[in-house]
Design a protein around this motif. Structure first.
Motif, mmCIF file in Angstrom:
data_model
loop_
_atom_site.group_PDB
_atom_site.id
_atom_site.type_symbol
_atom_site.label_atom_id
_atom_site.label_comp_id
_atom_site.label_asym_id
_atom_site.label_seq_id
_atom_site.Cartn_x
_atom_site.Cartn_y
_atom_site.Cartn_z
ATOM 1 N N ALA A 88 -43.149 -43.673 101.696
ATOM 2 C CA ALA A 88 -42.725 -44.561 103.237
ATOM 3 C C ALA A 88 -41.024 -45.088 102.278
ATOM 4 O O ALA A 88 -39.826 -45.090 103.115
ATOM 5 C CB ALA A 88 -43.636 -44.647 103.831
ATOM 6 N N VAL A 89 -41.747 -45.511 101.216
ATOM 7 C CA VAL A 89 -40.695 -46.623 100.577
ATOM 8 C C VAL A 89 -39.738 -45.683 100.676
ATOM 9 O O VAL A 89 -38.144 -45.896 100.327
ATOM 10 C CB VAL A 89 -41.192 -47.136 100.168
ATOM 11 N N LEU A 90 -40.149 -45.124 99.790
ATOM 12 C CA LEU A 90 -38.740 -43.934 98.548
ATOM 13 C C LEU A 90 -37.407 -43.327 99.757
ATOM 14 O O LEU A 90 -36.912 -42.537 99.542
ATOM 15 C CB LEU A 90 -39.397 -42.871 97.631
ATOM 16 N N VAL A 91 -38.389 -43.117 100.275
ATOM 17 C CA VAL A 91 -37.924 -41.837 101.676
ATOM 18 C C VAL A 91 -36.963 -42.694 103.399
ATOM 19 O O VAL A 91 -36.164 -42.597 103.634
ATOM 20 C CB VAL A 91 -38.602 -40.663 101.944
ATOM 21 N N GLY A 92 -37.616 -43.728 103.118
ATOM 22 C CA GLY A 92 -37.307 -44.367 104.664
ATOM 23 C C GLY A 92 -36.413 -45.857 104.145
ATOM 24 O O GLY A 92 -35.552 -46.210 104.874
ATOM 25 N N THR A 93 -36.795 -46.211 102.674
ATOM 26 C CA THR A 93 -36.223 -48.003 102.672
ATOM 27 C C THR A 93 -35.888 -47.607 100.990
ATOM 28 O O THR A 93 -36.014 -48.414 100.290
ATOM 29 C CB THR A 93 -36.566 -48.559 102.693
ATOM 30 N N PRO A 94 -35.025 -46.754 100.073
ATOM 31 C CA PRO A 94 -35.015 -46.524 98.989
ATOM 32 C C PRO A 94 -34.262 -47.563 98.537
ATOM 33 O O PRO A 94 -34.386 -48.267 97.278
ATOM 34 C CB PRO A 94 -33.796 -45.415 98.518
ATOM 35 N N GLU A 95 -33.586 -48.400 99.310
ATOM 36 C CA GLU A 95 -32.304 -49.828 98.796
ATOM 37 C C GLU A 95 -33.199 -51.031 99.035
ATOM 38 O O GLU A 95 -32.763 -52.039 97.906
ATOM 39 C CB GLU A 95 -31.333 -49.717 99.768
ATOM 40 N N ILE A 96 -34.541 -51.077 99.210
ATOM 41 C CA ILE A 96 -35.495 -51.402 98.512
ATOM 42 C C ILE A 96 -35.185 -52.481 97.221
ATOM 43 O O ILE A 96 -36.259 -53.173 96.429
ATOM 44 C CB ILE A 96 -36.581 -51.970 99.380
ATOM 45 N N LEU A 97 -35.522 -50.964 97.076
ATOM 46 C CA LEU A 97 -35.660 -50.682 94.814
ATOM 47 C C LEU A 97 -34.715 -51.544 94.180
ATOM 48 O O LEU A 97 -34.857 -52.084 92.927
ATOM 49 C CB LEU A 97 -35.843 -49.659 94.532
ATOM 50 N N PRO A 119 -41.569 -48.852 106.206
ATOM 51 C CA PRO A 119 -41.937 -47.986 105.137
ATOM 52 C C PRO A 119 -43.815 -48.476 106.152
ATOM 53 O O PRO A 119 -44.729 -47.132 105.698
ATOM 54 C CB PRO A 119 -41.805 -48.271 104.085
ATOM 55 N N GLY A 120 -44.285 -49.557 106.394
ATOM 56 C CA GLY A 120 -45.622 -49.559 106.599
ATOM 57 C C GLY A 120 -45.688 -48.871 108.472
ATOM 58 O O GLY A 120 -46.808 -47.640 107.946
ATOM 59 N N ASN A 121 -45.126 -49.164 108.309
ATOM 60 C CA ASN A 121 -44.566 -47.846 110.298
ATOM 61 C C ASN A 121 -44.933 -46.208 110.081
ATOM 62 O O ASN A 121 -45.866 -45.750 110.234
ATOM 63 C CB ASN A 121 -43.855 -48.055 110.835
#
Length: 149
Positions: A88-97, A119-121
Motif C-alpha cells: 500500500a505504501v509503494l502503490v498509494g503513497t510512494p512519495e513518502i519514501l 496506506p493503512g486503509n
C-alpha cells in the motif's frame, strides 16, 4: 468477498481466487510478484526491532525496483499485515519514501490505530479481499539512520 470484479465470466479465474493461494500471505505474495515488487526476508538479528522495510532499490540491471523486506520471525498473520502495508505504501503513497535519504523506510512492529485513509486503509482493504480480518493494518514508518563506523 468472493470473486474479483475483473472476472466477468464469474468462474473464479482471477488470480486472487487461485486455489493454490490458500493464505492471505500467499495471495499478497502473488500480488507483489504480479506487480514486480520484490519481497525478501530480513534476518531478525539485523532488523533493529522492525517488522520490515519498504523502498525502492535497483534490480540486477540497475533499473529501479520496488522492494519489501519482511523480518524472518513474523508469524503468518503479522507477515500478511506488514506485506499489505508495504504494498500500500509503494502503490498509494510512494512519495513518502522521499523522507529517507536512500529511499528506504522501516516498518515498525508497533501497530497504530486503524487509519481511515492512506496506506493503512488501503492495506486493510487488500487484506479483506484476501480473507483476513486484522485488528489494524497501519504501522509506523521510520527513517533508518546509517550505522556509524
Amino acid at each position: 468477498m468472493g470473486q474479483r470484479m475483473n472476472d466477468p465470466a464469474g468462474n473464479g479465474g482471477a488470480s486472487i481466487n487461485d486455489p493454490l493461494l490458500t493464505t492471505p500471505t500467499a495471495r499478497l505474495m502473488a500480488l507483489a510478484m504480479g506487480t514486480d515488487i520484490r519481497v525478501f526476508e530480513v534476518p531478525v538479528a539485523h532488523s533493529a526491532g522492525l517488522a520490515g522495510l519498504v523502498g525502492v532499490g535497483a534490480d540486477e540491471n540497475d533499473e529501479p525496483q520496488c522492494k519489501i523486506g519482511l523480518t524472518d520471525d513474523l508469524d503468518d498473520d503479522l507477515r500478511a499485515d506488514v506485506l499489505a502495508f508495504g504494498i500500500a505504501v509503494l502503490v498509494g503513497t510512494p512519495e513518502i519514501l522521499g523522507r529517507s535519504p536512500d529511499g528506504v523506510l522501516g516498518i515498525s512492529r508497533q501497530r497504530l490505530p486503524q487509519a481511515d485513509n492512506g496506506p493503512g486503509n488501503l492495506a486493510w482493504h487488500m487484506l479483506q479481499t484476501c480473507g483476513r480480518e486484522s485488528p489494524s493494518t497501519t504501522f509506523r514508518l521510520m527513517v533508518l539512520e546509517p550505522d556509524e563506523e
